[in-house]
Enzyme design. Structure first.
Site, mmCIF file in Angstrom:
data_model
loop_
_atom_site.group_PDB
_atom_site.id
_atom_site.type_symbol
_atom_site.label_atom_id
_atom_site.label_comp_id
_atom_site.label_asym_id
_atom_site.label_seq_id
_atom_site.Cartn_x
_atom_site.Cartn_y
_atom_site.Cartn_z
ATOM 1 N N HIS A 238 -73.036 -14.945 0.102
ATOM 2 C CA HIS A 238 -71.988 -15.865 0.567
ATOM 3 C C HIS A 238 -70.820 -15.818 -0.417
ATOM 4 O O HIS A 238 -70.020 -14.897 -0.385
ATOM 5 C CB HIS A 238 -72.621 -17.262 0.707
ATOM 6 C CG HIS A 238 -71.781 -18.276 1.429
ATOM 7 N ND1 HIS A 238 -70.565 -18.008 1.982
ATOM 8 C CD2 HIS A 238 -72.017 -19.606 1.700
ATOM 9 C CE1 HIS A 238 -70.081 -19.106 2.558
ATOM 10 N NE2 HIS A 238 -70.941 -20.084 2.392
ATOM 11 N N HIS B 210 -67.952 -8.325 8.929
ATOM 12 C CA HIS B 210 -67.985 -9.794 8.957
ATOM 13 C C HIS B 210 -68.829 -10.231 10.145
ATOM 14 O O HIS B 210 -68.867 -9.561 11.170
ATOM 15 C CB HIS B 210 -66.558 -10.345 9.076
ATOM 16 C CG HIS B 210 -66.465 -11.830 8.814
ATOM 17 N ND1 HIS B 210 -66.772 -12.775 9.760
ATOM 18 C CD2 HIS B 210 -66.109 -12.516 7.693
ATOM 19 C CE1 HIS B 210 -66.600 -13.982 9.239
ATOM 20 N NE2 HIS B 210 -66.204 -13.854 7.986
ATOM 21 N N ASP C 73 -63.048 -11.116 1.407
ATOM 22 C CA ASP C 73 -63.416 -10.771 0.034
ATOM 23 C C ASP C 73 -62.833 -9.446 -0.426
ATOM 24 O O ASP C 73 -62.761 -9.185 -1.621
ATOM 25 C CB ASP C 73 -64.941 -10.708 -0.081
ATOM 26 C CG ASP C 73 -65.577 -12.025 0.327
ATOM 27 O OD1 ASP C 73 -65.197 -13.051 -0.238
ATOM 28 O OD2 ASP C 73 -66.444 -12.024 1.227
#
Lengths: 392, 392
Positions: A224, A263, A320
């Site tokens: 996460h 994702h 990210d």
């Protein structure tokens, strides 16, 4: 022996567990919406303070409201006295996310109505958490480096003040602005794992400090909040443009994944990644080292191509992918990436706790209590027989 | 504007989110099964230490194994030095559940491999949590009452040693045995809210201390761990047998619930309540005051009858109905009821964390990431337009 048919909903993907007015994520179109507003407009124009107001109070503030809210956050920047003593008592190598999870409930001590019921009390606590977690994060980084915490500077906004409390000098305007935009981009993302944890804890009628501490624990996991740390580690491992192709080949041969690509929800580039990429580039220029941005850009292009060739399907950048190089170019230690995420996402978490406790669309409040398919032993047609220890 | 049809699974009731070998709850039959063994046999014959072994190591121990496991827990009873200093720094009225949530991750400091991957490390941490949370709970109750913590006595088993560390004197045999049985009864109950929180945090690959701290936060809610506290408050409010009928009438007239009656899963008396009732009676006798048991018993009989008359359906005792009077007769302060629950349930929580991280039946590990139905604004056919603050 089970009473229900075991239709497993592993990971709960696609299972809608609640209705919510906070955030919409349109995976196909690549749209992220906070309370009706798309992230592109917000990232361009709104400050983090304004986003906090929007998430908590359900609409954009007027000028006076924003000024009052801003002052209210500033009033909550100072943390309880014994908090620093607690931080000083910890081993210096304690992970910042563990520190944040443990110490965040201490912020209750500067909140006279902490834990008391009522939406107004909970909104006060939410602001206290947003303001206090920034101070706490900066203080731990100072203390673990044998430096004294720096008191907040109320002439600075939330983003700039955090960088000041962290580094001991005021950031330049562009860096402060980029950091503010990062906080806006990470503020909210519907029912991700940590937000779901916050809501779940809140659904038992636990107070907001317990809920947010739990959410920090959830965010601390490598799958996460830890994802951009792993992106940065990957970039360092690659090290130079000429090693990208070899890295991609190796990782795909092993059946691995390229960190930051892919994702659970978006079926296109993450809208936040699209905003972060040019920021990463410019921040690299400001820092005098564009290697990390360039590595990221080339890795994106070649990684996507290689993935299509191998697997015959597209893969996309997630948030990210470019936040790693951006934070790194700002001089932020990688183990602070997740705490930064937390000090932004706390705005969304608190909005979700409030929605869970005060505005659920369901007919009555109920805690999340799923089922599980028992697949364990029964030692025969009936349950196992307990045999005395001497006879085992 | 939503991409999915909003079929809400509020509270996740009936949604099976994983397969598990740890526990089965057969609601219709009123059966509770730990790893194949029904609770009745375990409560009669097994110690809490044996239950911990069963939950963590998936089978009943042999004699030597149990002795080794017992010694291993004893070795972990002492907690880090700075933990007491931290407890002493807290305001004395800090809720014990908040203290437990904050301080539990400090137990990492006596665990050289804390946070490192691997099942063996995680099992060590699980034992460290089981042993350490008992010490921590007792220490906080001492410190908040201006008393010094009492070092563990390794001649005593887990249950008796806890009561010794709490009260400063060794419990009589019958009380120690009842407390041990209480720990056995509360050890595990499939995917209740706090266990689901623990699993959810663990699913992000967060470490076991982060997961257990989060689970404590979940248990701290009034709808979850707080239920037997509310039973005790109700019993005190009623106060005497002759006020029971009036209380029941009032509460049902208001559309309220009788605390401790009704359960999300059981459609019969909770098997744990059936075991706890005679223990509550006997403990009342030992304490020289059977009022709380008698009140509970009469309230059960009359409450069930009244509920049937009003709502034409049966209602049943849950675990909290008799544990309230039982713990109270043991002289335990009501705000310690939930911490006692936690120091028992940590055995189940840790078993679930280990299952989530090392033995999931799913093809690959994935974090819990549900969906939500966005029901918020869009200000028209497309998203809301961000207006400058001066024009609002």
């Amino acid at each position: 022996m089970n009473e229900c048919t075991p239709v497993l909903n592993t990971g709960l993907r696609g299972i809608q567990v609640a209705s919510s007015k906070i955030c919409d994520v349109l995976g196909k179109q690549g749209k992220l919406i906070y309370r009706g507003y798309s992230i592109e407009g917000l990232a361009e124009k709104a400050s983090f303070e304004e986003i906090c107001f929007l998430l908590l109070y359900e609409r954009l503030p007027q000028k006076k409201e924003l000024a009052d809210f801003d002052q209210s956050l500033k009033n909550k920047r100072r943390v309880p006295e014994n908090l620093f003593a607690f931080l000083r008592s910890l081993p210096q190598d304690t992970n910042p996310m563990d520190v944040l999870q443990m110490a965040t409930p201490l912020l209750m001590q500067t909140d006279a109505n902490a834990g008391k019921e009522g939406m107004e009390n909970t909104l006060f606590s939410a602001e206290n958490l947003i303001a206090g977690m920034a101070t706490l994060t900066a203080a731990w980084d100072r203390i673990r480096n044998n430096k004294d915490p720096i008191p907040p500077d109320n002439s600075l906004n939330h983003a700039a003040n955090f960088l000041y409390m962290l580094n001991g000098k005021k950031p330049d305007k562009e860096t402060a602005h980029f950091f503010d935009t990062c906080l806006v981009l990470h503020a909210e993302h519907s029912f991700n794992a940590s937000t779901f944890t916050a809501r779940q804890v809140a659904s038992t009628k636990a107070h907001i400090y317990a809920s947010i501490s739990a959410a920090i624990g959830s965010l601390s996991g490598a799958l996460h909040g830890g994802a951009n740390v792993r992106v940065m580690e990957m970039l360092k491992e690659i090290g130079s443009i000429d090693k990208i192709d070899g890295y991609i080949k190796d990782i795909l041969d092993k059946g691995g994944l390229i960190m930051g690509l892919g994702h659970a929800v978006y079926q296109t580039d993450d809208p936040r990644a699209i905003i972060l990429a040019p920021m990463s580039k410019r921040m690299g220029e400001l820092a005098g080292d564009t290697l990390w941005y360039e590595l990221s850009k080339e890795l994106e292009i070649r990684g996507k191509k290689a993935f299509m060739e191998r697997k015959q399907r597209e893969i996309f950048c997630n948030v990210d992918f470019y936040s790693a190089s951006l934070f790194y170019s700002m001089g932020i230690t990688t183990d602070l990436f997740s705490p930064l995420f937390a000090m932004s996402r706390v705005s969304g978490w608190t909005a979700h706790v409030i929605e869970e406790q005060f505005a659920m669309a369901a007919p009555e409040p109920s805690l999340y209590r799923p089922g599980a398919a028992y697949v364990g032993d029964y030692c025969g047609p009936d349950e196992c027989v307990y045999t005395e220890i001497d006879k085992r």
